[in-house]
Design an enzyme around this catalytic site. Structure first.
Site, PDB file in Angstrom:
ATOM      1  N   HIS A  18     -13.558   4.884  -5.475  1.00 10.15           N
ATOM      2  CA  HIS A  18     -13.793   5.584  -4.544  1.00 10.15           C
ATOM      3  C   HIS A  18     -13.732   7.053  -4.468  1.00 10.15           C
ATOM      4  CE1 HIS A  18     -12.725   5.025   0.396  1.00 10.15           C
ATOM      5  NE2 HIS A  18     -13.202   6.092   0.002  1.00 10.15           N
ATOM      6  N   HIS A  20     -15.753  10.505  -3.174  1.00 13.47           N
ATOM      7  CA  HIS A  20     -17.173  11.302  -2.379  1.00 13.47           C
ATOM      8  C   HIS A  20     -17.398  12.634  -3.328  1.00 13.47           C
ATOM      9  CE1 HIS A  20     -16.989   8.473   1.167  1.00 13.47           C
ATOM     10  NE2 HIS A  20     -15.714   8.472   0.780  1.00 13.47           N
ATOM     11  N   HIS A 198     -16.622   1.189   4.155  1.00 10.66           N
ATOM     12  CA  HIS A 198     -15.470   1.697   4.604  1.00 10.66           C
ATOM     13  C   HIS A 198     -14.977   0.882   5.815  1.00 10.66           C
ATOM     14  CE1 HIS A 198     -16.384   5.024   2.018  1.00 10.66           C
ATOM     15  NE2 HIS A 198     -15.220   5.806   2.346  1.00 10.66           N
ATOM     16  N   GLU A 201      -9.342   1.631   7.647  1.00 11.13           N
ATOM     17  CA  GLU A 201      -8.705   2.854   7.365  1.00 11.13           C
ATOM     18  C   GLU A 201      -8.127   3.290   8.603  1.00 11.13           C
ATOM     19  OE1 GLU A 201      -9.730   7.277   5.802  1.00 11.13           O
ATOM     20  OE2 GLU A 201     -11.232   6.280   6.356  1.00 11.13           O
ATOM     21  N   ASP A 279     -10.599   9.555  -3.367  1.00 11.67           N
ATOM     22  CA  ASP A 279     -11.393   9.753  -1.958  1.00 11.67           C
ATOM     23  C   ASP A 279     -12.034  11.046  -1.927  1.00 11.67           C
ATOM     24  OD1 ASP A 279     -12.678   9.079   0.438  1.00 11.67           O
ATOM     25  OD2 ASP A 279     -10.548   9.035   1.490  1.00 11.67           O
ATOM     26  N   ASP A 280     -11.499  12.254  -1.269  1.00  8.35           N
ATOM     27  CA  ASP A 280     -12.176  13.574  -1.132  1.00  8.35           C
ATOM     28  C   ASP A 280     -11.032  14.558  -1.604  1.00  8.35           C
ATOM     29  OD1 ASP A 280     -14.398  13.036   0.739  1.00  8.35           O
ATOM     30  OD2 ASP A 280     -12.905  12.125   1.526  1.00  8.35           O
TER      31      ASP A 280
END
Length: 340
Positions: A18, A20, A198, A201, A279-280
């Site tokens: 996961h 991005h 997703h 969340e 994630d980011d």
């Protein structure tokens, strides 16, 4: 406080599921690309930009995320972005990465689909040869846009589908349930693409149910709110549905007040196939290894917890069975070198 199992965490091979790629855009690279492309950012320097990485919720992050992506113009920009992540991945002993890219973020700015795709794909191919990192590429649809816009993106992607491994669904979760994209995901499955989404969340457990039943996903990205629904937890356990959990992201976006409050251990204790991901990371303050170390430190993970999370990452990956088994054997070998 130090991470009790830091040496083991650093030594273990890992898969990241996961990530991005646009979310790995560090402030330094953002400024460098802006200069290369003759652009002026609304920040005076790197530190002022980094100070802006203070988010109240998912939407406040996305506003900056989409603005930052504006510096990505050429194929070289996308290559440099991806290569910078892969070098960090190598340092964290990530041996396999399954990364998202958001074509609509770029095509809506007038950037050709192939410009973004080719830059990212070329870096991934180079990483296989030069760094020994295997990869899969997941094309994500932006859920705040319409399903019709998603179909248009799928049409643009068709010349490249032999090198795209799956599709995902990301961006603003609240008010955009998975069922909004049921027809689009059916079309993607008909093309032989694996599907993830997703869910759970900021959105409720009902969104996780929809991702399972309406989109027929093979993985849930995030999924931490599933713990609010006992029947959902039982189903996720029964079908061994992977959850790609992003602890630092969840804290920075206020899903949990602090890392010590995260439910990662509860997910494991419930028998769910939880994995750790970043994630980011440029925006959330930690790449994959730091997420492991932070959770170990703040949640009191056991040695078995650490090993289970790493093993889950390979189990949940799209690697071929023989590749999974090879990495699981490597995990066991490393574990024997770091006895309890």
């Amino acid at each position: 406080m130090t991470s009790p199992h830091a040496s083991l965490i650093r030594a273990l091979p890992k898969a990241e599921l996961h990530l991005h790629i646009e979310g790995t855009l560090e402030p330094e690279l953002m400024f460098a690309l802006a200069q290369r492309n003759g652009m002026t950012l609304p920040y005076t320097d790197v530190e002022v930009l980094r100070a802006a990485y203070d988010f109240n919720n998912l939407q406040s992050f996305l506003d900056l995320y989409y603005a930052g992506a504006g510096v990505l113009i050429t194929e070289a920009d996308f290559y440099d972005l991806t290569w910078a992540y892969l070098l960090r991945a190598k340092a964290d002993r990530i041996v396999h990465a399954e990364i998202f890219f958001d074509p609509q973020t770029h095509t809506d700015r007038g950037i050709a689909f192939g410009t973004a795709f080719n830059g990212i794909r070329r870096a991934l191919d180079d990483a296989q040869l030069q760094l020994g990192i295997s990869s899969k590429l997941i094309m994500s649809f932006l859920r705040h846009l319409s399903e019709e816009a998603g179909f248009a993106t799928l049409e643009q992607a068709k010349p490249f589908l032999t090198r795209i491994d799956g599709v995902g669904l990301d961006s603003s979760e609240m008010g955009h349930p998975p069922s909004k994209f049921e027809r689009l995901f059916a079309a993607c499955r008909a093309l032989g693409l694996s599907c993830v989404a997703h869910a759970g969340e900021e959105g409720p457990p009902a969104y996780v149910w929809e991702a399972l039943d309406r989109l027929a996903v093979c993985r849930i990205d995030h999924g931490v709110r599933a713990m609010e629904d006992d029947a959902l937890v039982a189903r996720l356990k029964a079908i061994r549905m992977p959850l790609t959990v992003c602890p630092y992201s969840n804290v920075r976006l206020k899903v949990f007040p602090q890392l010590a409050d995260h439910n990662l251990r509860q997910l494991l204790a419930a028998g769910l196939c939880a994995t750790v991901n970043s994630d980011d990371p440029a925006y959330f303050g930690g790449y994959l290894q730091e997420n492991y170390l932070g959770c170990d430190r703040e949640l009191g993970l056991s040695r078995d917890d650490v090993l289970q999370l790493v093993r889950n990452s390979f189990e949940a990956s799209w690697l071929a069975p023989e590749e999974k088994n090879a990495w699981l054997m490597e995990c066991d070998a490393v574990a024997r070198s770091y006895p309890a």
